[in-house]
Design a protein around this motif. Structure first.
Motif, short mmCIF file in Angstrom:
data_model
loop_
_atom_site.label_atom_id
_atom_site.label_comp_id
_atom_site.label_asym_id
_atom_site.label_seq_id
_atom_site.Cartn_x
_atom_site.Cartn_y
_atom_site.Cartn_z
N GLU A 176 37.45 27.85 85.34
CA GLU A 176 36.00 27.92 85.52
C GLU A 176 35.28 28.51 84.31
O GLU A 176 34.07 28.78 84.37
N GLY A 177 36.00 28.70 83.24
CA GLY A 177 35.38 29.14 82.00
C GLY A 177 35.49 30.64 81.76
O GLY A 177 35.96 31.40 82.60
N TYR A 178 35.06 31.03 80.57
CA TYR A 178 34.97 32.44 80.18
C TYR A 178 33.49 32.81 80.06
O TYR A 178 32.68 32.01 79.60
N TRP A 179 33.17 34.02 80.45
CA TRP A 179 31.78 34.46 80.39
C TRP A 179 31.34 34.61 78.94
O TRP A 179 31.93 35.35 78.17
N ARG A 180 30.31 33.85 78.58
CA ARG A 180 29.68 33.91 77.26
C ARG A 180 30.71 33.83 76.12
O ARG A 180 30.68 34.61 75.17
#
Length: 568
Positions: A377-381
């Motif tokens: 689901e991705g990495y934050w920023r």
């Protein structure tokens, strides 16, 4: 009231505890305390209401939690789930600017901590961050007006499957940690899957001794307990010496582990009553086949090795027919492959001897890649890190594996732990598994140090079992007797350490070992070395001086000065 429908959110799991007056949360290293499931949901609801009132309306709904494994940690996890907020687990071993960076990078406007960790925050510039200190009179006064809150009454945004719940930092030992995004839907599904897999029920007690700021304890221990209606027993910090006493006191049936926790437990003094307990299962990673077998033999507890990072990009499913040493195969619908990162081609199947020993590691080992669906689901920023993970439309795990002819996958270490010796690629974990057979070793770590001319050499850090002494001749004899120890795998350097350096999640701190290499000298740890045809000898200052001259003549001396020290 508990229902049989599969939950879509963690908020539903918290709400299902309401009205359940069985034991739900146990804690206290000295004096034991027991709270019901209902009480834990009540405490989460109170904090959710407080969170809604304290969170600035324009802010990302993120809070940092800088706590040991105290009841406040699961209370705030539950509060975030109910309110539709996200928790960033803050690692208390981080310091100074690195610690401030973790808090600010995840846009935390509220930081929940405890008095023992306040010194870590002194002098840090944390603009816009409100700090709540648990266990204080001010904190209790702040919470008091919300005591009658119920689940679902206070929300920042209606919690749904796509709501962020965790921003958990990866435990990589190099570079700035990346905050993996975990949504309520994915986490609820993961908890349900593990609860079904391990038949978690109301009579189970999950012992949480790994740190809750790390994904292992939350995803593999707390969540399946929440799903299955099991009780949770908290240990503030992992203690090998207190492990069995805790298990007996709480009548624990399940625990998780990471890194070297199993080695620490095996290093404790054997007792006649080692099998007198209620544990039925341990689930985790990196125990190693040798130590897993030793643990089962000594404690009578089955260990199940799993694979699945916090990011959720790939997972390996263990089945009853999984051979010893393997983690399992790709799950239904998954397309996992072992890829040679240099060529982009799939590696050939592993060739294993009758004892399951790898015979073609140089060609069979590659990076595990998910070429199909991915739950990442991705990495934050951090778009650069996301792009590196998902290049060419595939999810690249950053982990080394090999696959046998039947499709079973075997873990071989991190891509960062790969060594290149005389133009041959080697995996540190494969060498470690061989060295772990040495009866005098309590823990082993293998890592690369620069060769004088080109490439790498193999260095091993060894922590000895109590009462053992390092014998260079017996160690060399042990190496010579291992049929699967390739000629390039034998350690050129051996550092005998008093204690293995580890990260906060009990994983070996290889970055620290690589930085040290065989400097400084004289070292506080004895270091042995040998030439390809010679015996192991102490690495004396005179020998090191000659060695460094060789490095300098080949323009490689800068590789040995990685810690700010000057080479002697």
């Amino acid at each position: 009231m508990r229902t049989t429908t599969a939950p879509e959110t963690v908020a539903e799991l918290i709400a299902r505890q309401w009205g359940d007056h069985r034991p739900g949360l146990m804690y206290g290293d000295a004096e034991r305390h027991v709270l019901t499931h209902h009480r834990t949901a009540q405490e989460a609801a109170a904090r959710a209401a407080l969170l809604v009132d304290l969170m600035p309306p324009e802010a990302e709904p993120h809070l940092g939690v800088l706590l040991d494994n105290t009841p406040e940690f699961p209370f705030w996890l539950g509060a975030a789930a109910l309110a539709g907020a996200a928790v960033a687990g803050i690692n208390p071993t981080r310091r100074g600017p690195e610690l401030a960076r973790d808090i600010l990078h995840t846009d935390c406007r509220i930081l929940v901590t405890e008095p023992v960790h306040l010194p870590l925050l002194r002098g840090l510039d944390l603009p816009g961050v409100r700090i709540l200190v648990t266990g204080t009179e001010e904190y209790e006064t702040l919470l008091a007006p919300y005591a009658a809150a119920k689940p679902g009454e206070a929300v920042l945004a209606g919690p749904g499957p796509a709501s962020r719940l965790l921003l958990y930092f990866t435990s990589g030992s190099t570079g700035a940690p990346k905050a993996a995004i975990c949504t309520q839907g994915r986490l609820a599904a993961a908890g349900s899957a593990l609860a079904r897999r391990f038949s978690v029920g109301h009579d189970d007690v999950h012992y949480v001794c790994m740190p809750l700021f790390h994904g292992n304890a939350v995803i593999a221990d707390w969540l399946p307990a929440l799903t299955g209606g099991a009780a949770v027993a908290l240990r503030r910090r992992f203690s090998a010496s207190a492990f069995l006493d805790d298990v007996r006191a709480y009548r624990a049936t399940y625990f998780t582990y990471v890194g070297r926790a199993i080695q620490y437990l095996l290093a404790t003094e054997p007792r006649p009553d080692d099998r007198a307990h209620t544990l039925r299962l341990g689930f985790g990673t990196e125990a190693g086949a040798v130590d897993a077998a030793r643990f089962t033999e000594r404690f009578g507890v089955r260990l199940v090795e799993g694979y699945g990072a916090t990011e959720g990009g790939a997972s390996v499913q263990h089945t009853p027919d999984t051979p010893p040493g393997a983690l399992g195969r790709a799950g239904a619908g998954d397309d996992l492959a072992v890829i040679d990162p240099e060529t982009g081609l799939e590696c050939p199947p592993a060739v294993l001897d009758a004892q399951g020993r790898l015979l073609n590691g140089s060609s069979a080992i590659g990076e595990l890649v998910n070429r199909g669906r991915s739950l990442f689901e991705g990495y934050w920023r951090n778009p650069e890190a996301e792009a590196a993970r998902t290049r060419e439309g595939w999810y690249w795990t950053g982990d080394l594996f090999f696959r046998d002819a039947d499709g079973y996958l075997y873990f071989a270490g991190r891509t960062d732990d790969r060594l290149r010796v005389d133009s041959e690629n080697l995996a540190a974990a494969v060498i470690e598994n061989i060295l772990a057979r040495w009866s005098d070793a309590a823990a082993v770590a293998v890592y690369a140090v620069p060769d004088e001319v080109a490439g790498d050499q193999v260095m091993a850090a060894v922590a000895l079992r109590e009462g053992a002494a390092f014998s260079p001749s017996s160690f060399a004899s042990f190496l010579a007797a291992q049929p699967d120890l390739g000629t390039k795998m034998s350690p050129r350097y051996v550092r005998v350490v008093r204690a293995m350096p580890v990260t906060a999640t009990n994983k070996i701190h290889r970055a620290a070992l690589r930085r040290e290499a065989f400097l400084p000298q004289p070292s506080p740890d004895p270091i042995w070395h040998r030439t390809p045809s010679g015996p192991y000898e102490p690495l004396t200052p005179d020998i090191l001086s000659t060695l460094l001259t060789t490095y300098e003549s080949h323009g490689r001396s800068h590789l040995l000065v990685q810690t700010g020290r000057n080479a002697p």
